[in-house]
Each structure stands twice: as structure tokens, then as C-alpha cells.
Write an enzyme that holds these catalytic residues in place. Structure first.
Site, PDB file in Angstrom:
ATOM      1  N   LYS A 111       0.818  -1.221   0.000  1.00 16.53           N
ATOM      2  CA  LYS A 111       0.000   0.000   0.000  1.00 16.53           C
ATOM      3  C   LYS A 111       0.849   1.267   0.000  1.00 16.53           C
ATOM      4  CE  LYS A 111      -4.283  -1.687   0.698  1.00 16.53           C
ATOM      5  NZ  LYS A 111      -5.162  -2.502   1.370  1.00 16.53           N
ATOM      6  N   LYS A 194      -4.302 -10.430  -6.613  1.00 12.94           N
ATOM      7  CA  LYS A 194      -5.439 -10.751  -5.737  1.00 12.94           C
ATOM      8  C   LYS A 194      -6.663  -9.907  -6.118  1.00 12.94           C
ATOM      9  CE  LYS A 194      -5.789  -8.744  -1.845  1.00 12.94           C
ATOM     10  NZ  LYS A 194      -5.616  -8.123  -0.541  1.00 12.94           N
ATOM     11  N   LYS A 197     -10.733  -4.743  -3.317  1.00 10.28           N
ATOM     12  CA  LYS A 197     -11.987  -3.986  -3.417  1.00 10.28           C
ATOM     13  C   LYS A 197     -11.931  -2.845  -4.444  1.00 10.28           C
ATOM     14  CE  LYS A 197     -13.195  -4.754   1.475  1.00 10.28           C
ATOM     15  NZ  LYS A 197     -12.009  -4.573   2.336  1.00 10.28           N
TER      16      LYS A 197
HETATM   17  P1  TYM Z   1     -10.187  -6.921   4.207  1.00  5.49           P
HETATM   18  O1  TYM Z   1     -11.309  -5.980   4.438  1.00  5.49           O
HETATM   19  O2  TYM Z   1      -9.150  -6.536   3.217  1.00  5.49           O
HETATM   20  O3  TYM Z   1     -10.765  -8.319   3.781  1.00  5.49           O
HETATM   21  C1  TYM Z   1     -11.777  -8.962   4.558  1.00  5.49           C
HETATM   22  C2  TYM Z   1     -11.570 -10.462   4.514  1.00  5.49           C
HETATM   23  O4  TYM Z   1     -11.656 -10.933   3.167  1.00  5.49           O
HETATM   24  C3  TYM Z   1     -10.481 -11.671   2.847  1.00  5.49           C
HETATM   25  N1  TYM Z   1     -10.156 -11.434   1.428  1.00  5.49           N
HETATM   26  C4  TYM Z   1     -10.007 -12.401   0.521  1.00  5.49           C
HETATM   27  N2  TYM Z   1     -10.094 -13.735   0.604  1.00  5.49           N
HETATM   28  C5  TYM Z   1      -9.896 -14.445  -0.523  1.00  5.49           C
HETATM   29  N3  TYM Z   1      -9.590 -13.881  -1.724  1.00  5.49           N
HETATM   30  C6  TYM Z   1      -9.479 -12.540  -1.846  1.00  5.49           C
HETATM   31  N4  TYM Z   1      -9.195 -11.993  -3.019  1.00  5.49           N
HETATM   32  C7  TYM Z   1      -9.703 -11.735  -0.694  1.00  5.49           C
HETATM   33  N5  TYM Z   1      -9.678 -10.402  -0.468  1.00  5.49           N
HETATM   34  C8  TYM Z   1      -9.948 -10.238   0.840  1.00  5.49           C
HETATM   35  C9  TYM Z   1      -9.399 -11.115   3.765  1.00  5.49           C
HETATM   36  O5  TYM Z   1      -8.335 -12.011   3.931  1.00  5.49           O
HETATM   37  C10 TYM Z   1     -10.182 -10.884   5.034  1.00  5.49           C
HETATM   38  O6  TYM Z   1     -10.301 -12.085   5.795  1.00  5.49           O
HETATM   39  N6  TYM Z   1      -7.195  -6.190   8.113  1.00  5.49           N
HETATM   40  C11 TYM Z   1      -8.433  -6.842   7.699  1.00  5.49           C
HETATM   41  C12 TYM Z   1      -9.604  -6.452   8.581  1.00  5.49           C
HETATM   42  C13 TYM Z   1      -9.355  -6.694  10.016  1.00  5.49           C
HETATM   43  C14 TYM Z   1      -9.287  -7.956  10.672  1.00  5.49           C
HETATM   44  C15 TYM Z   1      -9.041  -7.670  12.050  1.00  5.49           C
HETATM   45  C16 TYM Z   1      -9.414  -9.283  10.232  1.00  5.49           C
HETATM   46  C17 TYM Z   1      -9.150  -5.719  10.962  1.00  5.49           C
HETATM   47  N7  TYM Z   1      -8.970  -6.323  12.166  1.00  5.49           N
HETATM   48  C18 TYM Z   1      -8.902  -8.691  13.001  1.00  5.49           C
HETATM   49  C19 TYM Z   1      -9.276 -10.298  11.190  1.00  5.49           C
HETATM   50  C20 TYM Z   1      -9.021 -10.008  12.541  1.00  5.49           C
HETATM   51  C21 TYM Z   1      -8.730  -6.432   6.270  1.00  5.49           C
HETATM   52  O7  TYM Z   1      -8.352  -5.392   5.820  1.00  5.49           O
HETATM   53  O8  TYM Z   1      -9.512  -7.310   5.596  1.00  5.49           O
END
Ligand code: TYM
Length: 327
Positions: A111, A194, A197
Site C-alpha cells: 500500500k 489478488k 476492493k
Molecule cells: P479486508 O477488508 O481486506 O478483507 C476482509 C476479509 O476478506 C479476505 N479477502 C479475501 N479472501 C480471498 N480472496 C481474496 N481476493 C480476498 N480479499 C480479501 C481477507 O483475507 C479478510 O479475511 N485487516 C483486515 C480487517 C481486520 C481484521 C481484524 C481481520 C481488521 N482487524 C482482526 C481479522 C481479525 C482487512 O483489511 O480485511
């Protein structure tokens, strides 16, 4: 039964990757222990975002959680910012993680790669500290995430070990849980990247209409091999579509290969689109009903109440351990 925790950052529209890698698994595990499934709205501030967008996306994720089948009678669904203990604990825990460790985080490197150092917000750098606070606040052993978040959970594990060594058993050791298939769904337009969003061409959004979903899948990048075969190196696009199909149907790669033996990519893509649409269409209807019902705020308030109860106890435990508790 072990507590379960995970979150999603409301930075953009939810994708099929978020659904397969995370939400689908939340639904599966929600009754296997007390679950805390939150919306990481404080984390969304780590990159520029419009206030209204942040507000709307946050409620949208809650509505999608419900539409996907999370039961608010069982799962605690809440906004991270509604539980002050996340921020308070992060301020304490930041002292037990180091600059070197945070600099090595892949997400931070990705990022910040194109940003000038003067423009990189501190929150982007300390992102894993807040995430570690999220994780340890609810004494959760199980953290269901997609592959890209495993490194952050591993860092939280290092922190727990370090903290408990210094102060005695205070924090519960978490562990990332990653699905065997579908932990990393790739972009449809560039299957070496990957699905994230912020890539309208490569993403399938949970909000997309049936027609748009079909169109996106039909135009997914494949290759010249013209063979439905799982090989991530040589056929990343086809392998990604196979992964999507496998994770939504439970069919193995071998079964899929057999089913499409001698058939072209057109037939295969049509079948993948059918599977995705069958999964998402009913879900979209429920989502619209939930948004109309105005139920989301009620669910978030209830979730925050319970989350605050547990989180404030953990915070006091940590404060006592380090010598900050004087009441
Ligand atoms: P975030 O919002 O980027 O993604 C949310 C969840 O979706 C999964 N994910 C994917 N899985 C498979 N293929 C993909 N292309 C894909 N893109 C996203 C992510 O692995 C995630 O599980 N930092 C985290 C949010 C967070 C969090 C936490 C998660 C904040 N605190 C504590 C677990 C525990 C995040 O940005 O996820």
C-alpha cells in the site's frame, strides 16, 4: 467452545473474494463458539476515504453479513469504533511491536510502495497494532481470514507470546484459520493479482446485477491452452475460475476437470457464472430487504453492547498486568 473473531474493512464494495475467503466461513463457524464479527471502520481511515462513503460502506457490510446468513442472535456484529477498548488497547500494545516488524508487513509494503514517505499516514504503518488489539480483546483462539491477512495474525501471535512472557498469562493465543480452497481469489482481469476492493474490471462485487456478474465472468482472462486444468503457474485464470467453482460447490478440481473434459472455455465460464449467480442472487434479495427494514442499526447496537462487556474486561486485565489499573 473457543471464541471466534474476524473483521472486514469498509473501504469499498465487498467482492466475491471477501465472500469466499471470509464471509462464507463466518457463516459456517458462527455457532461453533461465541463469535465477534465486526466492521473495521477505524482501519478504513488508514487510507483517504470520504466520510459519507465510510459511513455507508460500514452499514452495508453489516447488511451483507446478515444477508449472507449471520444470525445476530448468535453472532456479535458491531462496529470497531463503537468499542473504545480497541483504541485504548492499541495504544498499550504498540509498545510491544517493533518498527522492523511493521516495516516487513506485505500489506504495508504494497500500500505504501507508490507513496512518498511524507505522505504515508502513521495509521497505515501501525495498522497491525490495532489489528492485534482487535484480535486479543475477545480472547479468541480462532481467526477465520483469507490468506492475505495471515501475516497480520502471525504478528499478533508474536505479540501475545512476547506480552505473556513479560507479564504472565494475560492474553489468549489466536490462530488464523484459512479455507483449504478459496483463501486467495484472484482478479478476473489479471489472475496473477489478488481480487481486491478497488479493481472494477477484475472484481465481482456482491452488489453486481446478475447480468454484470455473467458478463464479468464470461470475459475473465484465461489462456490459449483451451483445457480446463488446474495449474496456477501455467493457467492462472482457469485455475482461479476452478477455485471459485470448487469453493462454492464443494466439487474437487479433479471432478471439475472431468466434467469439462473436451469442452471449451465458453461452456466452463457459463457454468462458473451459473454457480456464482445461484449463490449470490438470493442473497442480494435478502440484502435489499434488510437495508429497507432498517434493522442494521439495531443489530450493530446490540453487538456493540456485548462486545463492550467482553472487551472492557480484557482491557482491565492488560492494564492491571502492566501497572496502569488504579481503581
Ligand atoms: P479486508 O477488508 O481486506 O478483507 C476482509 C476479509 O476478506 C479476505 N479477502 C479475501 N479472501 C480471498 N480472496 C481474496 N481476493 C480476498 N480479499 C480479501 C481477507 O483475507 C479478510 O479475511 N485487516 C483486515 C480487517 C481486520 C481484521 C481484524 C481481520 C481488521 N482487524 C482482526 C481479522 C481479525 C482487512 O483489511 O480485511
Amino acid at each position: 467452545m473457543d471464541n471466534i473473531l474476524s473483521g472486514i474493512k469498509p473501504t469499498g464494495q465487498l467482492t466475491l473474494g471477501n465472500y469466499i475467503g471470509a464471509i462464507k466461513n463466518f457463516v459456517k463457524v458462527q455457532n461453533e463458539g461465541e463469535s465477534f464479527l465486526f466492521i473495521a471502520d477505524l482501519h478504513a481511515l488508514t487510507l483517504p476515504i470520504e466520510p459519507q462513503t465510510l459511513h455507508d460502506n460500514s452499514r452495508d457490510i453489516a447488511a451483507f453479513y446478515l444477508a449472507a446468513g449471520l444470525n445476530p442472535e448468535k453472532a456479535n456484529i458491531f462496529l470497531q469504533s463503537d468499542v473504545a477498548a480497541h483504541s485504548e488497547l492499541a495504544i498499550i500494545l504498540q509498545n510491544y511491536l517493533y518498527m522492523g516488524e511493521l516495516s516487513r508487513m506485505t500489506q504495508f509494503k504494497d500500500k505504501s510502495a507508490k507513496m512518498k514517505e511524507e505522505a504515508i499516514g502513521l495509521g497505515l504503518f501501525t495498522y497491525p497494532v490495532l489489528m492485534a488489539a482487535d484480535i486479543v480483546l475477545y480472547d479468541s483462539k480462532r481467526i477465520p481470514v483469507g490468506e492475505d491477512q495471515v501475516q497480520h495474525v502471525e504478528l499478533a501471535r508474536d505479540l501475545v507470546k512476547r506480552f505473556n512472557n513479560r507479564y504472565g498469562e494475560t492474553l489468549v493465543m489466536p490462530k488464523a484459520e484459512v479455507a483449504k480452497v478459496g483463501a486467495r481469489i484472484m482478479s478476473l482481469s489479471d489472475p496473477t493479482k489478488k481480487m481486491s476492493k478497488s479493481d472494477p474490471k477484475g472484481d465481482v462485487y456482491l452488489k453486481d446485477s446478475v447480468d454484470v456478474i455473467r458478463k464479468k465472468i464470461m470475459s475473465a482472462v484465461t489462456d490459449m491452452e483451451a483445457k480446463v486444468h488446474y495449474d496456477v503457474e501455467k493457467q492462472p485464470g482457469v485455475s482461479n475460475l476452478m477455485t471459485i467453482m470448487s469453493s462454492l460447490t464443494g466439487k474437487s478440481f479433479e471432478q471439475i476437470e472431468k466434467e469439462f473434459e473436451g469442452k471449451g472455455y465458453g461452456d466452463f465460464k457459463r457454468a462458473v457464472a451459473d454457480v456464482v449467480i445461484a449463490e449470490l442472487a438470493p442473497f442480494k434479495e435478502r440484502y435489499e430487504q434488510i437495508v429497507k427494514s432498517g434493522k442494521v442499526d439495531e443489530v450493530l447496537a446490540k453487538g456493540a453492547k456485548r462486545a463492550n462487556e467482553i472487551a472492557s474486561k480484557t482491557l482491565v486485565r492488560v492494564q492491571k498486568a502492566v501497572g496502569l489499573y488504579h481503581k
